[in-house]
Design a protein around this motif. Structure first.
Motif, PDB file in Angstrom:
ATOM      1  N   TYR A   1       4.051   4.873  -2.839  1.00  0.00           N
ATOM      2  CA  TYR A   1       2.647   4.475  -2.746  1.00  0.00           C
ATOM      3  C   TYR A   1       2.257   3.598  -3.929  1.00  0.00           C
TER       4      TYR A   1
ATOM      5  N   VAL B   1       0.839  -1.189   0.000  1.00  0.00           N
ATOM      6  CA  VAL B   1       0.000   0.000   0.000  1.00  0.00           C
ATOM      7  C   VAL B   1       0.883   1.252   0.000  1.00  0.00           C
TER       8      VAL B   1
ATOM      9  N   ARG C   1      -4.991   9.589  -2.032  1.00  0.00           N
ATOM     10  CA  ARG C   1      -6.003   9.255  -1.021  1.00  0.00           C
ATOM     11  C   ARG C   1      -5.365   8.939   0.327  1.00  0.00           C
ATOM     12  N   PHE C   2      -4.251   8.214   0.299  1.00  0.00           N
ATOM     13  CA  PHE C   2      -3.605   7.750   1.512  1.00  0.00           C
ATOM     14  C   PHE C   2      -2.308   8.520   1.747  1.00  0.00           C
TER      15      PHE C   2
ATOM     16  N   LEU D   1     -12.403   6.727   1.317  1.00  0.00           N
ATOM     17  CA  LEU D   1     -12.407   5.263   1.219  1.00  0.00           C
ATOM     18  C   LEU D   1     -13.601   4.771   0.415  1.00  0.00           C
TER      19      LEU D   1
ATOM     20  N   VAL E   1      -3.753   4.137  -4.482  1.00  0.00           N
ATOM     21  CA  VAL E   1      -3.989   4.910  -3.260  1.00  0.00           C
ATOM     22  C   VAL E   1      -3.348   6.289  -3.310  1.00  0.00           C
TER      23      VAL E   1
ATOM     24  N   MET F   1      -6.018   7.294   5.744  1.00  0.00           N
ATOM     25  CA  MET F   1      -6.761   6.843   4.568  1.00  0.00           C
ATOM     26  C   MET F   1      -8.021   7.690   4.419  1.00  0.00           C
TER      27      MET F   1
ATOM     28  N   HIS G   1     -11.195  -0.648  -1.024  1.00  0.00           N
ATOM     29  CA  HIS G   1     -10.168  -0.562   0.010  1.00  0.00           C
ATOM     30  C   HIS G   1     -10.398  -1.565   1.147  1.00  0.00           C
TER      31      HIS G   1
END
Length: 120
Positions: free
Chosen positions: A59, A48, A66-67, A85, A63, A82, A89
């Motif tokens: 990354y 991840v 987003r993360f 979502l 993701v 995170m 996920h």
């Protein structure tokens, strides 16, 4: 010899956020990198995000944006924020530690995993 304690997983609605935490303890001479992997039902475990001792991050494409991964080597902790979502996920998220037991010996360590479930 190394224990990774994860927390922060749970059930969240689509569009929501979660923050995963992981703290390492045990025989650790130094840390090379800490990160998060995940495994969805019927799929292989996949990266991840990961952060190395210099603060550089990597990354997985799905993701990005987003993360956010962050960490504190002095406290042997890593976090995964995170956001936005969705059901894709949903997975078990595993904390990962790449460290050295001694200056010559490298070791990989895994947490037991924390379930993240996103409801639509």
């Amino acid at each position: 010899q190394v224990h990774l304690a994860e927390s922060g997983g749970g059930l969240v609605q689509a569009g929501g956020s979660l923050r995963l935490s992981c703290a390492a303890s045990g025989r650790i001479f130094s840390i090379n990198a800490m990160g998060w992997y995940r495994q969805a039902p019927g799929k292989e475990r996949e990266l991840v995000a990961i952060i190395n001792s210099g603060g550089s991050t990597n990354y997985a494409d799905p993701v990005k944006g987003r993360f956010t991964i962050s960490g504190d080597n002095s406290k042997k902790t890593v976090f995964l924020q995170m956001n936005s979502l969705n059901s894709a996920h949903t997975a078990v998220y595993y904390c990962y530690l790449d460290s050295r037991l001694t200056i010559y010996v490298r070791q990989d360590s895994w947490g037991q995993g924390t379930q993240v479930t996103v409801s639509s």
